[in-house]
Write a protein that holds these residues in place. Structure first.
Motif, PDB file in Angstrom:
ATOM      1  N   LYS A 100      25.855 -25.184  14.661  1.00  0.00           N
ATOM      2  CA  LYS A 100      24.547 -25.198  15.328  1.00  0.00           C
ATOM      3  C   LYS A 100      24.449 -26.355  16.312  1.00  0.00           C
ATOM      4  O   LYS A 100      23.871 -26.214  17.406  1.00  0.00           O
ATOM      5  CB  LYS A 100      23.429 -25.278  14.290  1.00  0.00           C
ATOM      6  N   LEU A 101      25.012 -27.498  15.936  1.00  0.00           N
ATOM      7  CA  LEU A 101      25.021 -28.639  16.846  1.00  0.00           C
ATOM      8  C   LEU A 101      25.826 -28.313  18.094  1.00  0.00           C
ATOM      9  O   LEU A 101      25.384 -28.593  19.220  1.00  0.00           O
ATOM     10  CB  LEU A 101      25.605 -29.867  16.144  1.00  0.00           C
ATOM     11  N   ALA A 102      27.013 -27.716  17.914  1.00  0.00           N
ATOM     12  CA  ALA A 102      27.840 -27.337  19.064  1.00  0.00           C
ATOM     13  C   ALA A 102      27.099 -26.333  19.942  1.00  0.00           C
ATOM     14  O   ALA A 102      27.157 -26.408  21.177  1.00  0.00           O
ATOM     15  CB  ALA A 102      29.167 -26.767  18.586  1.00  0.00           C
ATOM     16  N   GLY A 103      26.402 -25.384  19.308  1.00  0.00           N
ATOM     17  CA  GLY A 103      25.635 -24.408  20.081  1.00  0.00           C
ATOM     18  C   GLY A 103      24.530 -25.060  20.880  1.00  0.00           C
ATOM     19  O   GLY A 103      24.300 -24.724  22.056  1.00  0.00           O
ATOM     20  N   TRP A 104      23.829 -26.028  20.240  1.00  0.00           N
ATOM     21  CA  TRP A 104      22.771 -26.739  20.964  1.00  0.00           C
ATOM     22  C   TRP A 104      23.360 -27.504  22.146  1.00  0.00           C
ATOM     23  O   TRP A 104      22.787 -27.490  23.251  1.00  0.00           O
ATOM     24  CB  TRP A 104      22.038 -27.705  20.039  1.00  0.00           C
ATOM     25  N   ILE A 105      24.479 -28.190  21.935  1.00  0.00           N
ATOM     26  CA  ILE A 105      25.102 -28.944  23.024  1.00  0.00           C
ATOM     27  C   ILE A 105      25.455 -28.020  24.179  1.00  0.00           C
ATOM     28  O   ILE A 105      25.225 -28.344  25.356  1.00  0.00           O
ATOM     29  CB  ILE A 105      26.344 -29.705  22.525  1.00  0.00           C
ATOM     30  N   GLY A 106      26.020 -26.831  23.861  1.00  0.00           N
ATOM     31  CA  GLY A 106      26.365 -25.877  24.911  1.00  0.00           C
ATOM     32  C   GLY A 106      25.155 -25.465  25.727  1.00  0.00           C
ATOM     33  O   GLY A 106      25.199 -25.430  26.969  1.00  0.00           O
ATOM     34  N   ARG A 107      24.043 -25.162  25.045  1.00  0.00           N
ATOM     35  CA  ARG A 107      22.823 -24.760  25.755  1.00  0.00           C
ATOM     36  C   ARG A 107      22.243 -25.934  26.538  1.00  0.00           C
ATOM     37  O   ARG A 107      21.753 -25.761  27.674  1.00  0.00           O
ATOM     38  CB  ARG A 107      21.791 -24.226  24.752  1.00  0.00           C
ATOM     39  N   PHE A 108      22.285 -27.112  25.940  1.00  0.00           N
ATOM     40  CA  PHE A 108      21.776 -28.311  26.596  1.00  0.00           C
ATOM     41  C   PHE A 108      22.551 -28.597  27.883  1.00  0.00           C
ATOM     42  O   PHE A 108      21.956 -28.901  28.932  1.00  0.00           O
ATOM     43  CB  PHE A 108      21.896 -29.488  25.627  1.00  0.00           C
ATOM     44  N   VAL A 109      23.878 -28.475  27.826  1.00  0.00           N
ATOM     45  CA  VAL A 109      24.714 -28.725  29.006  1.00  0.00           C
ATOM     46  C   VAL A 109      24.406 -27.713  30.101  1.00  0.00           C
ATOM     47  O   VAL A 109      24.305 -28.072  31.291  1.00  0.00           O
ATOM     48  CB  VAL A 109      26.206 -28.693  28.618  1.00  0.00           C
ATOM     49  N   GLU A 110      24.243 -26.448  29.723  1.00  0.00           N
ATOM     50  CA  GLU A 110      23.931 -25.429  30.739  1.00  0.00           C
ATOM     51  C   GLU A 110      22.594 -25.726  31.410  1.00  0.00           C
ATOM     52  O   GLU A 110      22.455 -25.560  32.636  1.00  0.00           O
ATOM     53  CB  GLU A 110      23.914 -24.038  30.101  1.00  0.00           C
ATOM     54  N   GLU A 111      21.614 -26.169  30.629  1.00  0.00           N
ATOM     55  CA  GLU A 111      20.322 -26.524  31.218  1.00  0.00           C
ATOM     56  C   GLU A 111      20.460 -27.740  32.135  1.00  0.00           C
ATOM     57  O   GLU A 111      19.855 -27.772  33.217  1.00  0.00           O
ATOM     58  CB  GLU A 111      19.308 -26.802  30.104  1.00  0.00           C
TER      59      GLU A 111
END
Length: 412
Positions: free
Chosen positions: A191-202
């Protein structure tokens, strides 16, 4: 008669010299006395546990292994308590120079003392809001109420500039992912990795902010653009590298202050000694316990021949109590003249966030000393340790004289 390792373990000389088990709950309970015995009897010893590995406990030998990356690689480690499932690559801790240096050069400038100094007052505000959450009660479970939420709340906000509305959620993932022994750790790591991925895209859709996230996203690695997986892995290490380790030091420090109230008294009378106290907490109670390397070729360490492919486990916390390096090594000395500890590691993989960790610990200690009085561990509490890799107390239930809030109620 053969020593039996299954079941309850008696830590005797034979166990230390031949059957050392870094995952043993007995070692977690008797860590420092056991390591002292190892330094004295067998500073470089071979264990037959977990397929066999070497245990290195003296500072001179620990530095030899940590600094010589050509002889000892970080790419292949040792049996560790990790969540089930495929391994996840967290960069750059799992690679060696020269590639490792490229990743480190991306992040180092954003954690220099001059940068971290600018975060001091916002950090103090977080510390006081957390203390406000329990100070009127006269009791708290310190790890849950303060030590674990604190480093993540400041890091996600000040270093990554994460959205305020995400702080509770992502910090919760990071706290749980840092506790690798828990069954839900892997899910939270994903979940942390998923959040980081979405955060980076934003962040890519936004303008540059001149922070470490921008630097990682724009990086060139070995002459090519950094991959999305490498971006996530690099940011993930920044997050995980400082959470449970800082929380562990805070928890251990609180236990020491309760056991030795004279330290708290001395710090109230001479607050200028608080930076010294931070260094002694790091040296004696550092939570970064040990790390593994693998021999690239036949190499001698401490008079022992370590053969190519053999695993080596080096103990930072043992090096920090080495009698050959420190006068009265087990004594907490607020005026220790020389304190060249290795609580943050050594060599190319030395912790990049050491300046931030020191600032967090110093600010937290200043406010704890100032605001909490008559601190004691709740009578009858059983203090356990979750791991011998990261020595954080499982819980630190406290009682103290109730105090007053200094700020309005705030939801992070």
């Amino acid at each position: 008669m053969e020593t039996k390792i299954a079941g309850p373990v008696l830590i005797d000389d034979e166990w230390v010299e031949k059957h050392f088990d870094h995952l043993s709950p007995d070692l977690a309970r008797e860590l420092h006395p056991t390591l002292a015995r190892a330094r004295s009897r067998c500073p470089v010893a071979h264990s037959d546990q977990h397929g066999g590995f070497w245990v290195v406990t003296r500072k001179e030998d620990v530095l030899r292994v940590a600094q010589d990356w050509k002889a000892f690689t970080s790419e292949r480690g040792i049996t560790v308590p990790s969540p089930p499932g495929p391994p996840m690559k967290i960069l750059p801790v799992t690679v060696d120079p020269p590639l490792q240096r490229e990743f480190r050069q991306l992040t180092n400038p954003y954690f220099r003392p001059t940068v971290v100094k600018e975060w001091e007052e916002p950090t103090r505000a977080v510390v006081n809001r957390l203390i406000d959450g329990f100070i009127e009660d006269g009791t708290c479970e310190f790890m849950e109420a303060f030590a674990r939420p604190f480093p993540g709340l400041t890091f996600f906000d000040l270093a990554l500039h994460a959205p305020a509305e995400d702080l509770d959620e992502v910090n919760g993932y990071a706290i749980m992912a840092s506790q690798m022994h828990r069954p839900e750790a892997r899910e939270c790591l994903l979940k942390l990795a998923g959040w980081i991925g979405r955060f980076v895209e934003e962040r890519r859709r936004q303008g540059p902010r001149g922070d470490v996230v921008d630097a990682v996203m724009a990086a060139q690695i070995e002459g090519r653009p950094i991959t999305p997986e490498e971006v996530v892995g690099t940011i993930q290490l920044l997050v995980l590298g400082g959470l449970e380790t800082t929380a562990g030091v805070l928890g251990m420090a609180m236990l020491r202050l309760c056991e030795h109230p004279e330290i708290l008294t001395a710090l109230r009378e001479r607050p200028e000694l608080i930076p010294n106290a931070v260094e002694e907490f790091l040296r004696l109670d550092g939570s970064f316990v040990c790390i593994a390397r693998t021999a690239r070729n036949d190499t001698e360490v401490g008079g022992q021949l370590i053969r190519q492919g053999e695993k080596v486990l080096m103990y930072w916390v043992s090096a920090n109590r080495d009698e050959a390096e420190f006068d009265n090594p087990d004594v907490f000395d607020l005026e220790r003249a020389r304190n060249a500890h290795v609580a943050f590691g050594a060599g190319p993989h030395r912790c990049a966030g050491s300046n931030l960790a020191r600032m967090n610990l110093r600010v937290a200690l200043v406010e704890i000393v100032r605001r909490l009085h008559d601190i004691q561990v709740q009578p009858g509490a059983d203090i356990g340790f979750m791991s011998t890799f990261n020595r954080a107390p499982e819980s630190v239930p406290l009682v103290f004289t109730p105090g007053k809030r200094v700020s309005e109620p705030t939801s992070f």
